[in-house]
Motif scaffolding. Sequence first.
Motif, short mmCIF file in Angstrom:
data_model
loop_
_atom_site.label_atom_id
_atom_site.label_comp_id
_atom_site.label_asym_id
_atom_site.label_seq_id
_atom_site.Cartn_x
_atom_site.Cartn_y
_atom_site.Cartn_z
N LYS A 134 0.83 -1.20 0.00
CA LYS A 134 0.00 0.00 0.00
C LYS A 134 0.87 1.25 0.00
O LYS A 134 1.94 1.26 0.58
CB LYS A 134 -0.86 0.01 1.26
CG LYS A 134 -2.10 -0.83 1.16
CD LYS A 134 -2.90 -0.61 2.42
CE LYS A 134 -3.91 -1.71 2.64
NZ LYS A 134 -4.35 -1.72 4.03
N CYS A 135 0.36 2.29 -0.63
CA CYS A 135 0.98 3.60 -0.53
C CYS A 135 0.96 4.03 0.93
O CYS A 135 -0.03 3.79 1.62
CB CYS A 135 0.18 4.59 -1.38
SG CYS A 135 0.56 6.31 -1.03
N PHE A 136 2.06 4.63 1.40
CA PHE A 136 2.05 4.92 2.85
C PHE A 136 1.23 6.15 3.21
O PHE A 136 0.97 6.42 4.35
CB PHE A 136 3.46 5.01 3.44
CG PHE A 136 4.47 5.71 2.61
CD1 PHE A 136 5.57 5.01 2.16
CD2 PHE A 136 4.33 7.04 2.27
CE1 PHE A 136 6.52 5.63 1.38
CE2 PHE A 136 5.29 7.67 1.51
CZ PHE A 136 6.40 6.96 1.05
N ILE A 137 0.80 6.89 2.19
CA ILE A 137 0.00 8.06 2.51
C ILE A 137 -1.51 7.80 2.37
O ILE A 137 -2.28 8.15 3.25
CB ILE A 137 0.42 9.27 1.63
CG1 ILE A 137 1.88 9.63 1.98
CG2 ILE A 137 -0.50 10.47 1.86
CD1 ILE A 137 2.44 10.76 1.19
N CYS A 138 -1.91 7.15 1.27
CA CYS A 138 -3.36 7.09 1.02
C CYS A 138 -3.96 5.69 1.00
O CYS A 138 -5.12 5.52 0.72
CB CYS A 138 -3.70 7.79 -0.28
SG CYS A 138 -3.21 6.81 -1.71
N GLU A 139 -3.17 4.65 1.26
CA GLU A 139 -3.71 3.30 1.35
C GLU A 139 -4.05 2.66 0.00
O GLU A 139 -4.51 1.54 -0.06
CB GLU A 139 -4.96 3.21 2.26
CG GLU A 139 -4.72 3.69 3.69
CD GLU A 139 -3.95 2.67 4.54
OE1 GLU A 139 -4.42 1.52 4.65
OE2 GLU A 139 -2.90 3.04 5.08
N ILE A 144 0.30 2.49 -8.08
CA ILE A 144 -0.64 3.42 -8.72
C ILE A 144 -0.26 4.86 -8.37
O ILE A 144 -0.12 5.71 -9.24
CB ILE A 144 -2.10 3.12 -8.26
CG1 ILE A 144 -2.49 1.72 -8.72
CG2 ILE A 144 -3.06 4.17 -8.81
CD1 ILE A 144 -3.85 1.26 -8.22
N CYS A 145 -0.04 5.10 -7.08
CA CYS A 145 0.29 6.45 -6.65
C CYS A 145 1.63 6.92 -7.23
O CYS A 145 1.77 8.06 -7.63
CB CYS A 145 0.35 6.53 -5.13
SG CYS A 145 -1.26 6.38 -4.38
N SER A 146 2.58 5.99 -7.27
CA SER A 146 3.90 6.39 -7.73
C SER A 146 3.87 6.69 -9.23
O SER A 146 4.45 7.65 -9.70
CB SER A 146 4.93 5.34 -7.33
OG SER A 146 5.51 4.75 -8.44
N THR A 150 0.59 10.89 -7.56
CA THR A 150 -0.55 11.43 -6.81
C THR A 150 -0.11 12.43 -5.73
O THR A 150 -0.77 13.42 -5.47
CB THR A 150 -1.31 10.27 -6.12
OG1 THR A 150 -1.46 9.22 -7.07
CG2 THR A 150 -2.65 10.72 -5.59
N HIS A 151 1.01 12.10 -5.09
CA HIS A 151 1.44 12.93 -3.95
C HIS A 151 2.67 13.74 -4.33
O HIS A 151 3.58 13.23 -4.97
CB HIS A 151 1.75 12.04 -2.75
CG HIS A 151 0.67 11.03 -2.49
ND1 HIS A 151 -0.56 11.38 -2.00
CD2 HIS A 151 0.64 9.69 -2.69
CE1 HIS A 151 -1.30 10.29 -1.90
NE2 HIS A 151 -0.60 9.24 -2.31
N SER A 152 2.66 14.98 -3.90
CA SER A 152 3.81 15.83 -4.22
C SER A 152 5.02 15.38 -3.42
O SER A 152 4.88 14.73 -2.37
CB SER A 152 3.49 17.28 -3.86
OG SER A 152 3.44 17.41 -2.46
ZN LIG Z 1 -1.14 7.27 -2.30
#
Ligand SMILES: [Zn+2]
Length: 451
Positions: A134-139, A144-146, A150-152
């Motif tokens: 899981k992404c450590f910020i948004c679960e 996908i996030c990377s 998604t995250h700055s």
């Molecule tokens: Zn994320």
Amino acid sequence: MKLITEFLFDRDKRVYYQEQLLKENQDKTLVTIRINYPGIEKSNYITDDIVNIIYDEINTYYGKYIVFKHKYKNKEGIIGHLLFDLDFVNVKKLMINIEEEHILGRCLDIDVYTLKNEKVIGISRSDLFKKARKCFICELDAKICSRAQTHSIEEIKAYFEHLYKKYKEIDKEIEFLSYEASQIALKSMISEVSTFPSFGLVSPVSSGSHKDMDYYTFLNSAFAITPYLKKMFQIGYSYHSPKDIFDAIRNTGKTCEEKMFEATNNINTHKGMIFLMGITIAAMGKTLYENMKFDDIRSIIKLMVQDILDDFKSLDKKHNLTHGEKLYLEYGFTGIRGQVKDGLSVLFDNIIDKYSDSELKENDLYTQILIELMSIVEDSTIVYRHDINTLRKVQEDAKELLNLGGVFTEAGKTRCKELEELYIKENISPGGCADLLAISILLLNAKKIIF
Ligand SMILES: [Zn+2]
């Protein structure tokens, strides 16, 4: 060279090094850890410390499998390589445990590699039917996030800082708790050797039945081993399984023994004590970590040492047997291994509840507990120095002494002094009971102060 070129160059060098390591160690599994941090500037005091913390974590709990390790720093940050003498599926499971349970676990890439047909292959979570990381910020799925960014970078960096601060706070609490526990352990060891009369044991007024040591030998020994008891508490205070905790403290116990022999000029003052107290204090740590109750220490100990009697399996092939091993072969005594296998029920059933609220002053209380222990424990020190009949005689003496009232009556106190003199004359020493006395004191005080 531009930073990006240097970065890619170092990454290629690392991949090449990994391949070399596996080719030179064909049947081993390689773990490589590095920080999972955005951008090409990977190294700062937080990211470096995080890799070091997880590197130590892997070594502490899985050190028994590790045959080679190498840590260095390049443009990718700190890199740790660890070669395991364990199949790669099981290594991957251990690493997933750290990724998921350690508070900093998601800040790293922990890759597991092996060699197949001369080619380096990695093993992924899906190979083990595990859900993607899981992404450590948004679960969401981390990939996908990377990919979608998604995250700055700022958001991710702030998150690293947040996790690191949280880790440091927990670390401070563990430091405080383990210090407190190890001080209680130290006090217990000193209280045990300060107890008098003590039926042939070393005390401040007498070396008892021991010609090669005195009170100060024990003080030196107790102070030398205390830092390792603190470490064993810390190892226990964790998400790792009781069995993994036991494996990890066995390693610390070995170093602790060496320090004891250094401090005493090679006299064995506390070998059995290190074993018993190490297990007890680590179990206290695990019990507190799990928010369990004082009495649960028993079941934690049982889980930790469930395979302990395997130690006795191939003794016929072993040279240089320990005292305990010789007694097992001769009499079937399981000694201190049997006592922990049983969750120290000898103490929890006979001593702890009975003396938790005792009004006795410390010296009387500890003498009384010692007599209780001598009446029931199969003390291997007594058997080792004499024989099984001497053990039975001591047990009978102690039972009679309890019937006389122990430290509660004048007749009991007079008998204590007589037995003290008699045992010194006959060179008897209830050393096994002494260790259990110290563990009793540790548990009684821990119950009052920590739990
Ligand atoms: Zn994320």
